[in-house]
Scaffold this active site. Sequence first.
Site, mmCIF file in Angstrom:
data_model
loop_
_atom_site.group_PDB
_atom_site.id
_atom_site.type_symbol
_atom_site.label_atom_id
_atom_site.label_comp_id
_atom_site.label_asym_id
_atom_site.label_seq_id
_atom_site.Cartn_x
_atom_site.Cartn_y
_atom_site.Cartn_z
ATOM 1 N N VAL A 156 -19.897 22.949 14.278
ATOM 2 C CA VAL A 156 -21.020 23.526 15.021
ATOM 3 C C VAL A 156 -22.049 22.480 15.473
ATOM 4 O O VAL A 156 -22.972 22.808 16.202
ATOM 5 C CB VAL A 156 -21.738 24.670 14.261
ATOM 6 N N SER A 206 -18.137 21.290 10.336
ATOM 7 C CA SER A 206 -16.846 21.777 9.822
ATOM 8 C C SER A 206 -15.695 20.798 9.991
ATOM 9 O O SER A 206 -14.636 21.000 9.385
ATOM 10 C CB SER A 206 -16.468 23.079 10.516
ATOM 11 N N LYS A 244 -14.250 19.566 6.869
ATOM 12 C CA LYS A 244 -13.366 20.381 6.025
ATOM 13 C C LYS A 244 -11.949 19.799 5.972
ATOM 14 O O LYS A 244 -11.227 19.976 4.984
ATOM 15 C CB LYS A 244 -13.319 21.827 6.543
ATOM 16 N N TYR A 280 -20.946 21.011 -0.778
ATOM 17 C CA TYR A 280 -20.467 21.504 0.525
ATOM 18 C C TYR A 280 -21.462 21.174 1.652
ATOM 19 O O TYR A 280 -21.069 20.714 2.727
ATOM 20 C CB TYR A 280 -20.219 23.020 0.436
ATOM 21 N N TYR A 336 -11.851 28.439 14.365
ATOM 22 C CA TYR A 336 -12.389 29.760 14.040
ATOM 23 C C TYR A 336 -11.483 30.830 14.647
ATOM 24 O O TYR A 336 -10.266 30.741 14.556
ATOM 25 C CB TYR A 336 -13.842 29.896 14.530
#
Length: 304
Positions: free
Chosen positions: A258, A64, A67, A189, A240
Amino acid sequence: MPEFQNILDNIYIEAKKTVDKGEIASYIPQLACVDINNFGIALFDKNGMLHSSGNTQERFSIQSISKVLSLSLAFNLLGEKLWERVGVEPSGDPFNHLSLLEQENGKPRNPLINAGAIVVADILVSHLKNPKEELLQYVRKIANDNSIDYDKDVAKSEKETGFRNYAAAYLIKSYGNLENDVETVLDFYFHQCSLSMSCEQLASTFYVFANRGKCLKQTQHLNLSQIKRINAIMLSCGFYDEAGEFAYEVGLPGKSGVGGGIVAVLPDNFSVATWSPGLNEKGNSKLGLQALEKLTTESGLSIF
Ligand code: GLU
């Protein structure tokens, strides 16, 4: 300037002694192949000097953290129009939750949860001729490192088990917020999430967010207003449903993945990356969080 090297060496010693290192993510089977004992921390100070301790050159899956990089590229392409498709509010939900998406008619809360990153991926697929290649070139340019690459095995592994991401993408599509077909968007992605980088490469890449948009070679990649906005999103949405806790304990904008990586920046001061693959129950690296808390407490440096 604080004695960064001493602080990092102490953090490393402490991490090595810690017995409870959390749990490795196994919902992407390929991520489970990593040794939980890995630990590294790398920091570039405001003079561009590298300080590091532990395993800082081995590459791991940034997941992530990517992102933030896809968001930067999309923000460059679309400007403020981007926010018509995705919001900037923290979700307070785990990274892969679908409930808010339904309540809010397919407009994801922010670009750092999976649903938001999938919309950003869709935007890049629409605007770029060769999206995977162009994202890779963009990351290599900011990092000043042409060896950075995707890990095809991780991308394939996630594609085989990414059911929740398929569910999110189809839900978004049903609300008309996905222009391209789900397979194409998720292929992009899963590749962006599979980017494989070391702590040193991550700290070098994220220097741009600590240095008013300029990379270590002092080339301008993002303007001041973009940097302000992306750092604000990292602070409020980067961890998160633990973003508040990270702000409280560490006090820096940052992003976790992660794969066990965390990046964080102190504007005008430093960029830092940690790697410890064991995660806490919220999906953030357990020792990485402890390390960054120690860094900001012992150096007396945070945004607060
Ligand atoms: N590729 C992962 C997923 O979509 C990213 C999760 C993360 O690092 O937060 O599930």
